[in-house]
Design an enzyme around this catalytic site. Structure first.
Site, PDB file in Angstrom:
ATOM      1  N   ALA A  14      43.225  52.051  35.177  1.00  0.00           N
ATOM      2  CA  ALA A  14      42.085  53.030  34.845  1.00  0.00           C
ATOM      3  C   ALA A  14      42.024  52.413  32.789  1.00  0.00           C
ATOM      4  O   ALA A  14      40.258  53.251  32.142  1.00  0.00           O
ATOM      5  CB  ALA A  14      42.086  53.944  34.971  1.00  0.00           C
ATOM      6  N   SER A 142      38.950  40.024  45.851  1.00  0.00           N
ATOM      7  CA  SER A 142      38.626  39.499  45.133  1.00  0.00           C
ATOM      8  C   SER A 142      37.728  38.534  46.105  1.00  0.00           C
ATOM      9  O   SER A 142      38.076  37.550  46.543  1.00  0.00           O
ATOM     10  CB  SER A 142      39.635  38.751  43.724  1.00  0.00           C
ATOM     11  OG  SER A 142      38.927  38.248  43.314  1.00  0.00           O
ATOM     12  N   TYR A 156      47.680  34.912  42.714  1.00  0.00           N
ATOM     13  CA  TYR A 156      46.559  35.736  43.181  1.00  0.00           C
ATOM     14  C   TYR A 156      45.010  35.894  43.778  1.00  0.00           C
ATOM     15  O   TYR A 156      45.389  36.782  44.649  1.00  0.00           O
ATOM     16  CB  TYR A 156      45.646  35.785  41.532  1.00  0.00           C
ATOM     17  CG  TYR A 156      44.264  36.477  41.694  1.00  0.00           C
ATOM     18  CD1 TYR A 156      44.504  37.798  41.073  1.00  0.00           C
ATOM     19  CD2 TYR A 156      43.252  36.027  41.317  1.00  0.00           C
ATOM     20  CE1 TYR A 156      43.767  38.580  40.754  1.00  0.00           C
ATOM     21  CE2 TYR A 156      42.033  37.278  41.960  1.00  0.00           C
ATOM     22  CZ  TYR A 156      42.286  38.423  40.651  1.00  0.00           C
ATOM     23  OH  TYR A 156      41.160  38.822  40.349  1.00  0.00           O
ATOM     24  N   ALA A 157      45.362  34.728  44.445  1.00  0.00           N
ATOM     25  CA  ALA A 157      44.221  33.961  45.489  1.00  0.00           C
ATOM     26  C   ALA A 157      44.815  34.725  46.757  1.00  0.00           C
ATOM     27  O   ALA A 157      43.814  35.406  47.481  1.00  0.00           O
ATOM     28  CB  ALA A 157      44.054  33.128  45.824  1.00  0.00           C
ATOM     29  N   LYS A 160      45.680  38.671  46.742  1.00  0.00           N
ATOM     30  CA  LYS A 160      43.897  39.132  46.902  1.00  0.00           C
ATOM     31  C   LYS A 160      43.402  39.278  48.642  1.00  0.00           C
ATOM     32  O   LYS A 160      42.492  40.060  49.432  1.00  0.00           O
ATOM     33  CB  LYS A 160      42.247  38.818  46.388  1.00  0.00           C
ATOM     34  CG  LYS A 160      42.841  38.952  44.422  1.00  0.00           C
ATOM     35  CD  LYS A 160      42.983  40.828  44.203  1.00  0.00           C
ATOM     36  CE  LYS A 160      42.728  41.140  42.742  1.00  0.00           C
ATOM     37  NZ  LYS A 160      43.080  42.285  43.255  1.00  0.00           N
TER      38      LYS A 160
END
Ligand SMILES: NC(=O)c1ccc[n+]([C@@H]2O[C@H](COP(=O)([O-])OP(=O)(O)OC[C@H]3O[C@@H](n4cnc5c(N)ncnc54)[C@H](O)[C@@H]3O)[C@@H](O)[C@H]2O)c1
Length: 250
Positions: A14, A142, A156-157, A160
């Protein structure tokens, strides 16, 4: 058990980017918000801006890569405000990488941070929500997890894609306890991480390749989180809401 719209929200990652938009939106809706991040000073600056006396927004350090840190954060939240009614698993590491030379350490680090965090966040805080008979969890996935990624790396992919599956698993488990679990799959948004990940000479081409011709607005994703975490969102669970400018149509 019924809850008013004034709940207790925990938002990971955050300190900036999408997470700060989400924290600000949930706070504007009247929730008390625990802003968590490894960048705790930056999270604290957002929290103080929202609530100078800390009564309705506070920042705590939470490295989401480790299960025990969720246990500590839950205990902190329960002691100060009570059991969370909202959890937004937003923190992630975003990185580009060359596919065929991507090493084991980098692959594991991104997987561990991005997937373990959502899994153990759902497990630890989801259990407390189930015990109180109410909760709303949103996991930030994502577009990369749906289409294999373009600008971002394979680690990363892959992570996700894992988050989409974790969402379904906990949605099924917690549905009978008043707890919904959904994911949001954003395409490229107008945020600093996109400009840090996509080389400047490629950014215009990336935007031109988006069917609607522009990047997403993070405040709209915050609106989606607000909608998915509302009391009357009880009938949406195990879903993934796409927000990608038409880059992936299914
Ligand atoms: N920005 C986009 O266009 C876009 C697109 C698709 C998905 N997303 C997803 O939205 C979420 C937020 O994206 P963003 O653009 O704000 O990214 P960002 O990199 O700007 O913010 C991520 C935040 O997570 C924090 N973080 C990183 N590792 C952490 C850890 N181990 N423990 C706790 N906090 C940690 C960082 O300090 C940072 O504040 C991510 O899950 C990202 O994958 C973003």
């Amino acid at each position: 058990m019924t809850y008013s719209s004034k709940g207790i929200a925990v938002v990971t990652g955050a300190a900036g980017g999408m997470g700060s938009h989400i924290a600000r939106r949930l706070h504007a809706d009247g929730h008390r918000v625990l802003l968590t991040d490894i960048a705790v000073d930056a999270a604290d600056a957002v929290a103080r801006d929202l609530s100078p006396d800390g009564s309705t927004a506070r920042a705590v350090e939470l490295d989401v890569a480790h299960r025990e840190n969720f246990v500590t954060t839950l205990a902190d939240c329960e002691q100060v405000w009570g059991t969370p009614t909202i959890l937004v698993n937003n923190a992630a590491v975003t990185q580009a990488a060359d596919l065929m030379t991507l090493g084991e350490d980098d692959f594991n680090r991104v997987l561990t941070t991005n997937v373990d965090s959502v899994f153990f966040g759902c497990q630890v805080i989801g259990a407390a929500m189930a015990a109180q008979g109410y909760g709303r969890i949103v996991n930030m996935a994502s577009l990369a997890g749906q289409n294999g990624g373009t600008a971002t790396g394979a680690h990363y992919a892959t992570s996700k894609g894992g988050i989409l599956t974790v969402t379904k698993i906990f949605a099924r488990e917690l549905a009978g306890h008043g707890v919904t679990v959904n994911s949001i799959a954003p395409g490229p948004h107008d945020l600093p991480i996109v400009k840090a990940t996509v080389p400047p000479d490629r950014l215009d081409a990336v935007i031109a390749g988006i069917p609607v011709g522009r990047m997403g607005d993070p405040s709209f994703v915050a609106d989606m989180v607000a909608l998915l975490t509302a009391d009357n969102a009880h009938f949406v669970t195990g879903a993934c809401w796409d927000v990608n400018g038409g880059l992936y149509v299914r």
